[in-house]
Scaffold this motif. Structure first.
Motif: not given
Lengths: 633, 312
Positions: A248-256, A293-297, A333-336
């Motif tokens: 998990p990492m913002t904002p990648w978490t959304d797709v995950f 397969a996919m991954s991301g961050s 800035m994690p959420t920007k």
């Protein structure tokens, strides 16, 4: 257009139900036949702090957040209060009101929760005086009181919906319908009562404003309200992706999260693992074994993936990685939102890179381009990266539901069957020629691929330079043949991408000036282009999606046809302009930059203003953007 | 017919089937313990009747990573410390494939330590062989995570101030369901243990003591070894976590002082492998996922059919 639009902003503390509430509200407007677009602003904090969501509704297409807004629903930040005492932690409960006033348009409406924000506080901020200056219409309502009366305080967001509906002459039935789909009987009833109570109280107000729900006809066809992340996840599923691994990492978490919740329903596997190096490595392992397969961050996590990314390139293991950008460097800035990881995704990992990098410009492109990423990765045995940002991740927009109704792609790409392996008869030292120099299946540089368990297909995948069977080799002739073969894939990929027409053009073809952008600002730029043309300018725009391989011909033709071009991007160092100049090797004197990197996305008016300043050669009047003139000026 | 007909084929296998047709010139030094791992693995696979086409060997980086060049099977020579995450996903994607991961002590217990802990914790159905020679070999003789305290090397000229990693205890504590140690000097035991590990349904960790005649001449890998199961002095229940743990602690405390003990240290036949656990929670399909792509009757649902209701 601006007269015919509502931009409703709901503000409060994180955890006050802003997100879900605004989603239902947007959906209700969509169902009633309006086009909607939402914009989310939130702090890197779980509870409390200032957060808001804007819902823009127009009868004729909304492709961006718009400029400012005209309706504020300020809930008050319940988490700023110590619930056990009447003591306050400073004056944060006032923030939903004070933090939002600068962007509120003239003549706009303010509804605030007088149950959390008391009169004394309001007096201290001179709201009355400011309202008079700006023609704002202020309606204090005890939303907290209404909610408490029917159940729990948390429902005050729905009291706000009732008030909103009464003030805008809006029918609440669509919204209530959505609540009915979402909630159990007892919770539902209390919420409906809260909405009704809010509605009735507001009807009693002496209404002084003249804003209402925009006129609109019913929808042509069924609409779906989706974010960029939704579209990416669904595109991946329809592309045949059945394995995802992530951390998990913002904002990648959304797709995950969306993928993890849905993959088991589609017979797929999701793995949350110990770190991002493992995440990308698992995707490679699953792909090696024959599953798409996919991954991301996001930035920092993607940095850890540079090692497996390079392995995917060298071992020609197909994989799709998603990079959801946020403001950097480091944790940033994690959420920007920011578009500053461009060079990171293009150049990370050692050696000469051969990878595909695509940047969708809106929700539909997210769906299309993740499918393209899978297609190219698995046909060409190359890693493909889809890069987008926190803005597109969270923005909701209505899209024709039929757009997503497409045939899933179950083709595993360039994998051959056991029968074909037996016929190939080109075995080398007991192993299959997995990395054959001159295989010809119509795609340049692509050699046949087998997967473990297939008879006769044994080979070694390795990150070392290797010969045709996969054995480690430092032979100079082999090295050059293999390098040229791998890098040569990009030329074929370019041709396929040209056929797909990934770049999006907007505005009159014969225009005098150009604006270039990439990724999530496409809609905002296109809206600005329309306004500029309406105001008598002659402007067209191109939204570039293909970052590697770069669409040299198409962009060159665009730049040749205009006198000057403004490159709009959300970073401080003009990375996309730099890429364009590097790839094309000319046009330097034609390109200037409009940059924004304060954590908030561009509004269309800012682009209009930046463009006008740039052609006049004037200094930018606004301080939150930066103008970088053309090289050689 | 399955797209993976090599999997589960009933056959009598010969050891030399696992030797590449034209063996590349070995890059291992003469006398290297890695040859013994290769031989034991070939023997074990032949004994189990495996087909080289149904075996996937994933390695890391270092001398151990070269195993892929001298062992005939499907291979993935990955990157430093990352053989385990690659291997475990391959197993989830196609549970029919026999997955073996291998790496060195630096690769497995140093840079890949985090993956080791988590793969053991999840109890993936696979075999993990760690070539433990207590030194970094391929980079020419630096101190490794298993080098004894006081070990002098080019990078620790005054002697290492660190206690070595205890791989067996670490493995047990992390959740491995089969833990054994063998050694290059015991080829028969090594082949038996690897065969058992491959047969084991869960994460089987084999710490394989190998000598490095080039960079670690003084190491204890040359002294005689005792099999704990063969000695009356060591009586413990190999299925009892606590007894096994105590035994491992004792063995690992003495590795650099007295007798070197090898053999089986822990075995849990009851614990379900990760794949089974995932299937039980509905997170993993019953049929091997990789098969779906080759199955013409497989139903591929559209996202719209399942998801679009949520958004309209």
């Amino acid at each position: 257009m601006t007269d015919q639009e509502l931009i409703w902003r709901i503000a409060g503390g994180s955890g006050d139900g802003i997100d879900s509430n605004s989603r239902y509200f947007a959906k209700a407007l969509m169902r009633s036949g309006l086009d909607v677009f939402t914009h989310r602003h939130y702090p890197s904090r779980i509870r409390g702090g200032h957060t808001y969501v804007e819902v823009r509704a127009t009868p004729d297409g909304a492709a961006s957040r718009g400029d400012g807004y005209n309706f504020l629903l300020a809930l008050g930040d319940s988490f700023a209060r110590n619930p056990s005492e009447d003591a306050y932690y400073g004056n944060e409960e006032l923030k939903p009101l004070t933090e939002n006033l600068d962007d509120l348009r003239e003549g706009g409406i303010i509804v605030y929760d007088s149950g959390l924000i008391d009169d004394e506080q309001v007096e201290e901020i001179n709201l009355e005086e400011r309202a008079e200056e700006n023609g704002w219409h202020v309606y204090p309502v005890d939303l907290r009181g209404i909610a408490k009366e029917h159940g729990r305080e948390i429902m005050r967001n729905n009291a706000g919906i009732g008030v909103t509906a009464a003030l805008l002459d809006m029918d609440t039935s669509e919204y209530e319908g959505i609540m009915e789909e979402m909630w159990e009987e007892d919770i539902l009833e209390a919420n409906l009562a809260v909405i009704q109570d809010g509605y009735e109280q507001a009807q009693e107000f002496d209404q002084t404003h003249d804003l209402s729900i925009p006129d609109h006809d019913g929808p042509d066809e069924e609409q779906a309200l989706v974010s960029g992340s939704d579209a990416i996840a669904y595109g991946a599923l329809d592309a045949g992706c059945r394995f995802i691994s992530g951390y998990p990492m913002t904002p990648w978490t959304d797709v995950f999260t969306i993928m993890s919740q849905n993959l088991p329903k589609f017979g797929g596997i999701s793995e949350q693992v110990e770190d991002e190096i493992a995440a990308a490595s698992l995707a490679l392992g699953a792909s090696h074994a024959g599953v798409k397969a996919m991954s991301g961050s996001s930035g920092g996590g993607f940095a850890l993936m540079s090692e497996p990314l390079g392995l995917a390139e060298m071992s020609e293991t197909p994989v799709v990685l998603v990079e959801a950008m946020r403001a950097g460097p480091s944790t940033g800035m994690p959420t920007k939102p920011e578009q500053a990881d461009l060079e990171h995704v293009l150049y990370t990992s050692q050696g000469d890179s051969s990878r595909v990098v695509l940047a969708p410009g809106d929700q539909q492109e997210c769906y299309e381009q993740i499918r393209t990423a899978f297609e190219l990765a698995y046909d060409y045995q190359i890693p493909a990266i889809l890069v987008y940002d926190q803005k597109l991740q969270g923005e909701l927009r209505n899209v024709d539901a039929s757009f997503f109704d497409r045939e899933p792609d179950a083709d595993p790409g360039s994998v051959i069957t056991e029968e074909e392996i037996a016929e190939a008869a080109e075995h080398h030292a007991g192993k299959f020629k997995r990395f054959q120099y001159d295989a010809d299946d119509g795609k340049e540089g692509v050699s046949p691929r087998s997967v473990p368990g297939q008879k006769g297909g044994r080979f070694l995948a390795t990150g070392n330079e290797h010969n045709e069977a996969g054995h480690i080799s430092e032979d100079p002739t082999n090295r050059v043949l293999q390098m040229d073969r791998r890098l040569g894939k990009l030329a074929s990929i370019r041709e396929e991408l040209d056929e797909k027409g990934n770049q999006t053009h907007h505005g009159p073809e014969e225009a005098e000036y150009g604006i270039m952008c990439w990724g999530s600002h496409q809609g905002t730029v296109f809206e600005a282009v329309d306004r500029l043309n309406d105001a008598g300018h002659s402007v067209k725009a191109i939204g570039v999606s293909d970052l590697m391989p770069y669409p040299k011909e198409e962009v060159s033709a665009f730049l040749e046809s205009v006198e000057e071009c403004l490159v709009v991007e959300m970073n401080a160092t003009a990375q996309f302009r730099g890429l364009t100049q590097k790839e094309l090797g000319r046009f330097g004197p034609k390109l200037s930059s409009l940059l924004k990197y304060n954590g908030n996305p561009f509004e269309p008016a800012e682009i209009v203003e930046g463009f006008e300043s740039s052609i006049e050669g004037e200094e930018l009047a606004v301080s939150n953007m930066k103008y970088v003139p053309a090289a050689g000026d | 017919m399955s797209a993976f007909s090599a999997i589960g084929e009933q056959r009598e296998a010969e050891e030399d089937e696992f030797t590449p047709g034209i063996e590349p010139q070995p890059t291992w030094c003469p006398g290297c313990g890695d040859f013994a791992v290769n031989n034991a693995l070939k023997k074990a696979m032949a004994r189990l009747g495996k087909n080289p086409d149904e075996v996937l060997l994933c390695t890391g980086i270092g001398c151990s990573g070269k195993l892929n060049s001298y062992f005939e099977s499907y291979g993935f020579h990955t990157i430093h410390g990352r053989s385990l995450p690659v291997a475990r996903a391959a197993k989830l994607a196609n549970p029919g494939v026999e997955v073996v991961a291998a790496g060195g002590d630096g690769d497995g217990y140093g840079i890949g330590g985090n993956h080791f802990m988590h793969t053991a914790r999840e109890n993936h159905d696979m075999t993990y062989i760690v070539f433990n020679n207590e030194i970094f070999g391929l980079t020419k003789g630096q101190t490794s995570p298993t080098s004894p305290k006081g070990h002098k090397s080019k990078t620790q000229p005054s002697g290492s101030a660190k206690d070595p990693v205890r791989p067996l205890s670490l493995s047990l504590a992390s959740g491995a369901s089969y833990v054994a140690r063998t050694a290059a000097v015991n080829p028969n035991q090594a082949a038996d243990i690897i065969a058992e590990a491959v047969e084991h349904d869960g994460f089987a960790h084999v710490d394989f003591l190998t000598q490095c005649p080039t960079w670690n001449k003084d190491a204890r890998q040359y002294v005689p070894y005792t099999d704990v199961q063969d000695s009356d002095d060591y009586d413990f229940d190999v299925t009892d976590r606590q007894e096994a743990g105590e035994m491992m602690y004792e063995v690992e405390s003495k590795l650099y002082e007295g007798e070197v003990l090898t053999g089986r240290f822990y075995r849990d036949e009851d614990r379900r492998s990760y794949g089974e656990e995932k299937r039980a929670t509905g997170e993993m399909p019953e049929e091997p996922l990789a098969e779906r792509y080759y199955d013409e009757d497989a139903e591929w649902e559209r996202c719209a059919e399942q998801l679009i209701d949520k958004h309209t």
